[in-house]
Design an enzyme around this catalytic site. Structure first.
Site, mmCIF file in Angstrom:
data_model
loop_
_atom_site.group_PDB
_atom_site.id
_atom_site.type_symbol
_atom_site.label_atom_id
_atom_site.label_comp_id
_atom_site.label_asym_id
_atom_site.label_seq_id
_atom_site.Cartn_x
_atom_site.Cartn_y
_atom_site.Cartn_z
ATOM 1 N N SER A 291 0.838 -1.190 0.000
ATOM 2 C CA SER A 291 0.000 0.000 0.000
ATOM 3 C C SER A 291 0.879 1.248 0.000
ATOM 4 C CB SER A 291 -0.934 -0.024 1.209
ATOM 5 O OG SER A 291 -1.899 0.996 1.109
ATOM 6 N N GLY B 140 9.778 2.040 0.577
ATOM 7 C CA GLY B 140 10.694 1.582 -0.473
ATOM 8 C C GLY B 140 11.122 2.663 -1.432
ATOM 9 N N GLY C 128 1.949 3.198 2.484
ATOM 10 C CA GLY C 128 3.013 3.239 3.494
ATOM 11 C C GLY C 128 4.247 2.488 3.059
ATOM 12 N N GLU C 129 4.053 1.322 2.437
ATOM 13 C CA GLU C 129 5.185 0.544 1.938
ATOM 14 C C GLU C 129 5.851 1.238 0.756
ATOM 15 O OE1 GLU C 129 2.866 -1.796 4.549
ATOM 16 O OE2 GLU C 129 2.228 -0.726 2.748
ATOM 17 N N PHE C 130 5.054 1.946 -0.045
ATOM 18 C CA PHE C 130 5.648 2.715 -1.146
ATOM 19 C C PHE C 130 6.612 3.765 -0.602
ATOM 20 C CE2 PHE C 130 5.738 6.503 -3.834
ATOM 21 C CZ PHE C 130 6.110 5.968 -5.058
#
Length: 404
Positions: A51, A58, A53-55
């Site tokens: 989602s 990373g 937040g992970e984008f």
């Protein structure tokens, strides 16, 4: 076990499909996958994120690869609409897609179409058929900013299929030594401690923040508590504090900004002196005399924190707290609910006495008295939390050095 996994995937799809008739997010999940056309590429680097937040977690690795090789082709996939809908037009990627459902046929078709040189997954997201297809085609697969806990399925007696997925990963770049040790306990030695790339992201943001003139005007040299990514349980508690701290201003940036949610939040807050950001932006209400600002759009929060003195981070009365590091990078001591133990950075912040976890109104009052009334303690906590973020930067460089 693969047979049961396949049944589970299809049951999940069926549940989302049924929910899509009355849930907007589920509808986006279904329709986004149904309508997308995946174009052929050659020799790309594939980034997958659960989602938004992970984008953001990373993103430092993605940006650093683009700087290192301006001609690199990037394909980004998301599992959740909350990531895809906000970042589907990101200039960092040549193509952005929803990740097709994890079946053997979908995985084979998708990977054969985009032809990745390497795949980089961030933190969580383990999909058996995608991992298996990457392994079969000898395409390196990296997990960045991974973190593991003993309660996860990989370390249970019934987790053989999930342990098999981990064996398919080329290398893990994890946040702490405890994760390395847990992986070693199931005979996985391809892991190194690189740190958490989110520290690089939030430090870069705090070092060169986007200015928000209307927020600066609202602040008007007064102290502000910024409540970020809040849910109704958080807001009900926070609304009690407003009368206790009349010399402070307040900014609420709720996690969801639908009209119904905003209306419920506004009903909790004092009518006098409360304004929505859209009203401020459109000059429909004067800024003079306002004490409480409700943010009713998406994308401002990471820049908002530069104008605050203390932050309350929402989500701690639900599945888990949201991002504490965005506030921490600006030196804001943080308060959050009880569900934070799954987040290493939050545990570290509490141990440093730069953050306080609360479980009820009484504890919130005590925390606010300390951080809002005691300027000396607030300054101590601010210095501690800023140093904590700075000292933990560098994960991106470590990862790039390893994957080339």
């Amino acid at each position: 076990m693969v047979f049961l996994y396949n049944i589970g995937i299809r049951l999940y799809f069926l549940a989302v499909y049924i929910a899509s008739f009355f849930n907007a997010k589920a509808k986006l999940w279904i329709n986004g996958r149904r309508r997308q056309q995946i174009s052929a590429t050659d020799d790309c680097t594939w980034f997958h994120f659960a989602s938004l937040g992970e984008f953001e977690q990373g993103r430092p690795v993605l940006e650093a690869l683009k700087i290192k090789d301006a001609g690199i082709k990037i394909v980004v996939t998301f599992f959740s609409p909350s990531g895809y809908e906000i970042r589907k037009n990101t200039p960092l990627a040549d193509a952005v897609y929803y990740l097709p459902l994890d079946t053997a046929a979908n995985a084979r078709l998708f990977i054969n179409t985009i032809k990745p040189q390497k795949a980089i997954f961030t933190k969580y997201e383990y999909w058996y058929h995608y991992f298996n297809e990457l392994q079969q085609q000898q395409i390196p697969l990296y997990i960045v900013s991974g973190i593991f806990r003993p309660k996860q399925v990989f370390f249970k007696w019934y987790g053989s299929l999930h342990r098999n997925m981990l064996q398919m990963v080329t290398h893990f770049f994890v946040q702490d030594q405890a994760s390395v040790n847990l992986l070693k306990s199931i005979n996985i030695t391809t892991a190194t401690v690189s740190g958490d790339t989110r520290f690089d992201r939030v430090w870069a943001n705090a070092s060169n923040p986007k200015t928000l003139p209307l927020i600066a005007e609202f602040k008007n040299k007064q102290k502000i508590l910024i409540a970020g990514s809040t849910w109704p349980e958080d807001e009900e508690l926070l609304s009690i504090l407003i009368s206790k701290h009349p010399d402070w201003k307040w900014i609420f940036a709720p996690h969801e900004i639908g009209e119904e949610r905003i209306a419920k939040l506004l009903n909790l807050l004092p009518y006098e002196g409360t304004i929505r950001y859209s009203q401020l932006k459109n000059n429909t209400q004067p800024i003079i005399g306002t004490r409480i600002l409700v943010i009713d759009n998406i994308g401002m929060l990471s820049s908002l924190y530069q104008y605050g003195e203390v932050a309350y981070i929402g989500g701690g009365f639900g599945r888990g707290i949201h991002n504490t590091l965005e506030a921490a990078a600006f030196g804001l001591p943080v308060i959050f609910g009880p569900n934070y133990l799954a987040f290493k950075e939050a545990r570290d912040i509490v141990e440093l006495k730069a953050g306080i976890s609360i479980s009820d109104a009484e504890q919130l009052t005590e925390a606010s008295d300390l951080l809002m009334n005691d300027a000396e303690y607030r300054d101590f906590a601010s210095k501690k939390i800023t140093a904590f973020v700075q000292q933990n930067t560098g994960a991106t460089e470590n990862i790039l050095e390893a994957i080339g």
